[in-house]
Structure formats: C-alpha cells, structure tokens
Design a protein around this motif. Structure first.
Motif, short mmCIF file in Angstrom:
data_model
loop_
_atom_site.label_atom_id
_atom_site.label_comp_id
_atom_site.label_asym_id
_atom_site.label_seq_id
_atom_site.Cartn_x
_atom_site.Cartn_y
_atom_site.Cartn_z
N ILE A 20 3.67 5.86 -1.91
CA ILE A 20 3.30 4.69 -1.12
C ILE A 20 3.73 4.86 0.35
CG2 ILE A 20 3.58 2.21 -0.85
CD1 ILE A 20 4.28 2.12 -3.88
N ALA A 69 5.11 -3.04 -0.46
CA ALA A 69 3.73 -2.58 -0.33
C ALA A 69 2.77 -3.75 -0.18
CB ALA A 69 3.36 -1.73 -1.56
N LEU A 124 -0.55 -2.99 2.08
CA LEU A 124 -1.04 -1.68 1.67
C LEU A 124 -1.98 -1.78 0.47
CD1 LEU A 124 2.26 0.37 2.07
CD2 LEU A 124 0.19 0.54 3.46
#
Lengths: 471, 429
Positions: free
Chosen positions: B184, B270, B275
């Motif tokens: 990530i 995230a 994301l």
C-alpha cells in the motif's frame, strides 16, 4: 509457479535470496497454482519483486563485457531469459526486447535499459507460469521436459546441463531421460526438491504453525529446524542409496541430527560418519521420527486421531470422510484412571463418529509411546499407554503390537507402496486425481526402489505429455 | 500522523485546504464517496451471549457486543439472517465461506479438486463478492480498486478466500502488516522517470501475453486474460497517489494479539488517504482455525476444535474470544472515526463497515442466525442505534442493502442465491 518455485528460480539464476510472498493454491494437499488467475495483489507482489531484483542487478550487469549499447538486449536474452523462461528466446520474438532496452537507455543510459528489460523478464508469463510446448509427437518438447523435471526434482529451474540436454533433443529418448533422472538425484538441489515434497506429504508444515504450536515455538531454533529436516534427509538418503518404501519405513539408521540428541535420549545408540543408529525397539523408519510425530500432535498433547489420519491419508490413500455435523472434536477432561484410548473411545462411541475414528484413532494409538514432541515415553501422565493396534481395513485386519510393529506391517503392503507413488505424482502434477495416472501409479508401486519409482514416473507417457487440463 | 492532520484541519477549517489534502475529492468535485469495509471473523458466535435485548430502537448491548458501546449510536445489529446454500453441508465452513459476501454457492460441478481430509470434491466460488461488484459499477479513480487485508489466511482455497473478482477469481489478502504496508505505502512516491519505466514494463508484459495467448487452451486463455486485466488495473492507477498523506511507519511484527489492530491501522490510513474505496479485513480462515488466543481464553485445542464442543465451559471460552473480536471490530471503527474526511466529517461517517462470519454457530454448523453488525454513517444513509430482527431472511437482502448504503441504489438483486426480495427492509435510508 508457486512462491517457493519463484524464490528458487531467482536463487538459481541470480544467486539472490528473495521471498516472493504470493498466495499459493492449496487444493490438493500440495501447493500448486493450477486453477485461479493472478489477481491484482499477486501482480503487484511480483512487480515489487521484479523491481527489487532488477534494481540490484542493473548496474553490475550493465558493466559486464557482453552488455554493449548495441547488443545488450540480446546479451540479456541469451544469458538471462534462457534461464528465467527455461528456453531460448527465438529471433522472431526478440525485437520488442531490443525496443524496450533502447527506450530504457534513452531515459537513463545502459543501466536503465538493463533494468527495464530485467523487470519485464521477471513479470513475463514464461517466467511466472509453467508454459508447456508440445512437439509434433504430442509429447512435451525438450525444454518443457527439462523444466518439468527440474521443478519436480529440484523445485527450481533447469540448469545449463539440462538446458543443453534439451537443446540436443536428449530428453525425448528413454536413454536420455534415464541419465537425467540419475543426474537430478545426484545434484545437491535434489534435497530442496525433496524438502518441498516431504514437508507437504508428511504434513511437516504443522511445525511452522506458530499460532497453533507454542510448544514447538519454545524449542531452540536448531531443534525446530532439525525436526523438519530429518525426515527430508531420510527420504533423500533412501532414494540415493537405492532404498525402497520398505526401507523408508523400517530403517534404523539415517542421517544424524545432533540437535535432536536431547529429544532422542537413549533411543539414539551411536553416531558415526554422520549416520545415527537407533534402538530398533524404539525407532523404525521415517514414521517414528520425532518431527513426523510432533507435527501430527497438538500443543502439549498427542493426537491419535491426527496420527492415524496421517497414515490413512498419506500412506494408505484412504482418507476418512467428513465428520458429522454435530461433531465435537475436543476431548472431555480425563477421569481418574482413564487412558487416552478409553477417553477417545468413550467420546466417539456414536456410530456416526466411530466408523472413521475407530480407524484413525486405532492406528494412531500405536504411536502413543511418542509424546507431542516425538520423545519416547513409557506412560501418559501416569496412565498406561495401551499402544496395541487392531483395525478392520480393506476387508482384513490390520494389527500390530504398537506403532513400531505397524511400520513393519505397512512396509510389506503393496497399497502403501502405491500410495507413496500416488502422492509423488500428485506433487509432480499439481492436481489431485487424474484417472489417467492410475496405471503409472501401479507401475511405480511395483518398482524395486524409490529411485526406480521416480524413474518409472519420468519414463511414463503420462509424465511426458502435457498436464491434464484444470477444469 | 493523523493527529497532526486533524489539528491542521481544525485550525484551518477551510474546504480549500481539504481539497489540497484530498485532491482525489477535488478532482471528482463531489462529496466524499462512501467506502465499504467488510470485516470477517471465523466460526459464528454464541448466540445467547451475542443477541441484544429489546426492540429496534430501544435495546441494550449483549455481553459479546459490549466493547462496541462507544459506537452504538452509529451501528445496527442484524439478527436472524441465513446464508442460503443449495447443497447439503458436506464441508460446511468451506461451502458457506465463498457465499458470505457473494451470495452465490460454491462450484460443486468441478470434481478434480478435493479436500483430501474429507474425500469431498468441489471447485471454486461461482459468484462475485459485493465489494468487487460495487467497485466495478462505481469504477472509482483510486490507486487500488480494492484492498484485501487479513490475518493468517493461509494457502488459497475456497475456505480461505472470501473476496472474489468473479468465478474462480479469488483476491488474495495481504495477511501480514508488513506485506500490507509494502504494497500500500511501499511504492507510493513515484517520479516521472519511475512512472515511465513502470508503464513501459507493464506495456511490454501485456504485449507479450497477447503473443503467448494464441498458443494456449481456452481455460489458460481465461486465466491469462484475467492476469492481464490485473496489470491494466495497476497501470490505470499508476499516477494516483491518494491524498497528501504522511506514510505511516512500516509495522513491526508484534504477534497475533496485536496484528488485527495493526491491519486496522493500515486500513484506516489507506481509506483516509483515499487510496481505495473498497476494503476488507479477514481474520483467519473458515476452514479450521487452530490458532490459540490465550489472552482471550483459548489456551489449548484451538478455536475451531472448541467451536464443536457443547459444554457450558466451551461456550464461556468462545464467548470470551468473540468479545475480544468485538473489541477488534471496535478498534477498526475507532481508527476510521479518528480520520477526518474532506467534508469535515470522519471517514467512519462516510463508510459502511460490516462484520460478518460464515455460519451462525459452530458446533452443528448452523447456517441460520448468522450474526451481522453494520456500522458507520454511510454518508448519512445508515440510521444507527438499532437492533433489527429478521428471522430466516436470506442474507442476500443484506448484500443488496450494502449496495444501497454506498449509494448504488440500482442494485436490486445480488448473487444467484437471491430470491428477489430486494434490500433488507429498514436497514438503509
């Protein structure tokens, strides 16, 4: 390729130890990636590995004499792709690589060109998959055969000698294949291949289930390693010394692992020339090794059920059916004066349970003389062990005084020999039951030694033709 | 990390700053999208310790759900759902797991693949999981189409995978915090030269796949095409770095007791950074969770083994584990609540977070009364502090409601087990 095969391929080609933590399918008891597609996470993991390896090697490779601005793409295809793809890249397929090198070189010189090409090679389908090319006779071509052999016997890519044999069409003839089998077994990489097979066949992976086995975690690391490595070394030694399944189940000498001295105690009688000799009244063959018995136990307790299941599934190819819906798998607490056998038998008196458990537990009780770490013992927390084995199996009685005696009974059985052969073909093929393998397995089961069993597989039409389609 | 940003936001209180921090929302010119997060723990629950008391709007938390007290106002407990399964329960955990988020049965027509310990044959899943279906429908412009995180998820098998891009297309969870971080956050900072290289290499690979394709069997072509699609997913989003977030530190290995929370930390980062919009966190597997959780009562035998025991002592032990799970779910909600979103609300306010499991209770593999908890604001679509009783209702109703909860009302059926009854009445809106 599986995660381990990817790592082994990178290790053999680049001499670099890299974990490639992709998920392997576990559909058959043996890791293989035969059915599902590469998902985004796997693709990103492979990409990250490719970038890491390429950035490490771009600079040194760009400095090699063969890597010139004009010819470096071809140089990389010759020295790199041949090993990574397990076959040479023909002229007709080379132009895109030359273009890629040129584009990279425009961005950052020769080093960058090398880096781009290496990154692409390490994400290429011929690197990531077992791509099998078939000749006009319907059999695998030489290069595909070399790769199938090396991934079966070494769990890694073919070396230069195997690739040369492929190029010279030697892997299409029985004589060439015969020679290849002996070459593969003699090579040190055979130990890696057998590690992959034996760990899965004998379920030694349980020794690494840290969240399930705090008792194993607490052992010194050299003991943990030796528990796992000893059974592998025994199999390797028996293959190399013309041993048969019989010897694997009954030998009382094998490669020595001093880290296990304390677990063995007096069971190990002597060690010389790297060979340990065991008391034949305490140990007999690979089934009685502490790693095998420890892996088929619970934390701080033995499991006759797991141990019996190991024999039924992995040595007799007769896995028990699923437990009934209301199955309770944890034993009631022990009562005064009760042996483990009495507890289990009381627990599984229900006929829907006992039909399978009488077989699993009945075999497993034989190994009660070994505790959860595989140490010899004479009682179970003060209770007697009661290790006699007697079960009804395939229309006959399977009986022995204890597990040690059982190993001798198993050693004589043709169905055990065939079952070992079946597991090796499952491992080699990456699929579970292929009906067309049945005859091969029967032939392998009749082979006089483990080496000849493997040779029978390699020389069979089944092994020399493309893998059956995954559904 | 988040504290600094939160103080910044509070000090500025300006949407222009929010747009600077969240360029992905500014690009879209829309309010923050609703995220969907699927949370899984194995082997059902102990129902009489899980079931809240009271009516829909006047109810009190059960012992197992007590750790969620701080989130009661934005959660809905759903009781009574069943996971429809057209096949007899030969391998119950395995058969129910692929159906959990896909609402579609496992493939029983494919006999080559077998559980060697059961002698029963089956194939992969037949459906698509709801998160993937919604990601396809909404096609968000995020770096990751979805993120799958997990804990000890093991080798790929229908009993160990719950997120599916399509039939026989499992998405594999990143099942350690280290792997999750590497994927990530490990490759986020990319300059023009790096992007050019990645693009050239991906193009080359996709081109090489196209040349190889012609030589392959139909089945292998399907696999290779899906692989190429994965590469295109990566290529499409190369430039999307999410918001201007600080990258968290790479997690240390802290062991099983802390690892679920570590994954929740990464997931919240995230999601907070934009994301991805679709995420999941899978704790262990539906097969045979043999792990020991001594800090939560399971010091021997393992979770799955104990789940088959019908004594009071076993129920007590399991209830303690499930209470610990509830605390882990609460921690995930805490983390999402701590992230400010572009509209000044929290990421949790703009998320739908669902806690599910593959069966109702362990000892007899009951697939009715499967416990679910739905939490988060869902951008105002989920009215919290409720207890819904939906006896014998097929759980495809819930999956349809999840689509509505993230703003995709056009989904009226989901999964081939769906009997066409639409969403779960009263959950969303």
């Amino acid at each position: 390729l599986t995660s381990d095969q990817l790592s082994a391929t990178l290790a053999d080609v680049f001499g670099m130890v890299v974990q490639v933590p992709v998920s392997d399918e576990l559909l058959t008891g043996y890791r293989a990636n035969a059915t599902s597609a590469v998902d985004e996470t796997t693709a990103r993991t492979v990409q990250a590995t490719a970038e890491e390896v390429a950035s490490t090697f771009a600079n040194p490779v760009a400095g090699l004499p063969g890597c010139t601005d004009d010819d470096c793409a071809d140089y990389l295809l010759d020295i790199g792709a041949t090993r990574l793809f397990r076959r040479p890249v023909p002229e007709a397929e080379r132009q895109p690589w030359r273009d890629l090198f040129r584009d990279g070189a425009i961005h950052g010189g020769r080093t960058e060109g090398v880096r781009w090409v290496l990154e692409a090679m390490l994400q290429h389908p011929r690197f990531l998959y077992h791509v099998e090319d078939v000749g006009t006779d319907g059999r695998l071509d030489g290069y595909s055969m070399a790769a199938r052999l090396s991934y079966t016997f070494w769990a890694g890519p073919p070396d230069d000698a195997l690739l040369a044999a492929a190029a010279a069409n030697q892997l299409q003839s029985p004589a060439g294949l015969n020679a290849a089998v002996d070459y593969l077994i003699a090579d040190p990489k055979f130990e890696r291949g057998m590690r992959h097979f034996v760990q899965q066949w004998l379920r030694l992976g349980e020794l690494r289930e840290e969240s399930e086995r705090p008792d194993i975690v607490a052992l010194p690391s050299d003991v943990r390693l030796a528990l796992e490595n000893e059974p592998v070394s025994w199999v390797v030694a028996q293959v190399r010394t013309e041993g048969a399944v019989y010897d694997l189940l009954t030998a009382t000498t094998g490669p020595a692992f001093p880290a296990l001295d304390r677990l063995y105690g007096a069971d190990r009688q002597a060690t010389s020339n790297g060979q340990a000799t065991f008391d034949p009244a305490r140990r007999s063959g690979v089934l009685t090794l502490p790693g095998v018995q420890a892996a088929a136990s619970h934390a701080l307790d033995t499991s006759p059920t797991r141990r019996g299941d190991l024999i039924l599934s992995q040595w007799l190819c007769a896995p028990p059916g699923p437990p009934p819906d209301n199955a309770a798998t944890t034993l009631p607490p022990p009562q005064e004066g009760q042996t483990k056998r009495e507890r289990l038998e009381a627990h599984f008196h229900d006929p829907s349970c006992s039909s399978c458990h009488s077989q699993m537990d009945g075999l497993g009780f034989g190994f009660e003389p070994y505790d959860w770490l595989g140490r010899s013992r004479t009682d179970d927390g003060g209770q007697p062990l009661d290790p006699e084995v007697s079960i009804w199996f395939r229309g006959d009685t399977l009986a022995a005084d204890d597990g040690l005696g059982l190993t001798h009974v198993l050693a004589e059985r043709q169905d055990v020999s065939e079952c070992v052969a079946r597991h090796f073909t499952r491992y080699a093929a990456g699929i579970l039951e292929d009906p067309t393998a049945t005859c091969v397995v029967q032939d392998m089961g009749r082979a006089p030694s483990l080496r000849e069993m493997m040779r029978t597989l390699v020389l069979s039409e089944w092994f020399r033709r493309p893998a059956p389609e995954a559904p | 990390v988040s504290l600094t940003r939160r103080q910044l936001l509070r000090a500025a209180g300006a949407s222009s700053l929010a747009a600077a921090l969240f360029p992905w929302t500014a690009r879209a010119g829309d309010p923050p999208p609703t995220r969907l997060i699927l949370f899984y723990t194995p082997h059902g629950t102990i129902r009489d310790r899980w079931l809240p008391a009271g009516s829909e709007t006047s109810w009190s938390l059960s012992p197992i759900l007590k750790p969620l007290a701080a989130h009661k106002s934005r959660m809905v407990v759903v009781d009574g759902l069943r996971i429809a399964n057209p096949y007899s329960h030969r391998v119950p955990h395995t058969y129910d797991f692929p159906a959990l988020w896909s609402g579609s049965p496992i493939d029983v027509s494919t006999p080559l693949y077998t559980r060697p310990d059961h002698g029963v044959s089956f194939g992969w899943n037949t459906g698509t999981s709801i998160d993937q279906h919604l990601a396809n429908l909404t096609n968000p412009d995020t770096r990751f189409k979805s993120l799958e995180l997990g804990v000890l998820c093991g080798g790929a098998h229908p009993a160990t995978r719950m997120i599916y891009a399509g039939p026989a297309a499992p998405r594999h969870p990143l099942d350690t915090p280290q792997r999750a971080w590497d994927q990530i956050f490990g490759s986020l900072s990319t300059d023009a030269a790096t992007l050019a290289r990645k693009r050239a290499v991906l193009d080359m690979t996709i081109g090489e796949m196209a040349s190889l394709r012609g030589t392959l069997s139909a089945a292998d072509r399907v696999r290779l095409d899906a692989h190429a699609e994965s590469l295109r997913d990566i290529e499409r989003t190369l430039e999307n770095q999410g918001g201007d977030c600080e990258v968290p530190d790479r997690p240390l290995d802290l062991g099983l007791e802390r690892v679920i929370d570590q994954q929740s930390d990464l997931l919240a980062s995230a999601l907070g950074c934009g994301l991805t919009r679709f995420a999941s966190l899978q704790v262990r597997i539906a097969d045979n969770d043999g792990s020991l959780y001594p800090w939560a009562g399971i010091a021997s035998d393992g979770h799955h083994a104990i789940s088959h025991v019908t004594t009071q002592a076993a129920y007590d032990t399991l209830a303690e584990l499930y209470t610990w799970y509830a605390a882990r779910f609460a921690y995930l909600l805490d983390r999402l609540a701590a992230w400010p979103d572009a509209d000044g609300a929290s990421v949790l306010d703009n998320s739908l977070v669902v806690w599910g499991t593959e069966i109702g209770r362990g000892w007899d593999h009951l697939d009715t009364d499967v416990p679910f908890v739905v939490a988060g604001g869902a951008g105002g679509r989920l009215r919290g502090n409720r207890f819904l009783q939906k006896p014998r209702t097929v759980h495809n109703r819930l999956l349809v409601s999840l689509a509505h909860g993230v703003g995709v009302p056009e989904v009226e059926r989901f999964g081939t087990n769906d009997d066409g009854g639409g969403p779960l009445s009263g959950l969303i809106g």
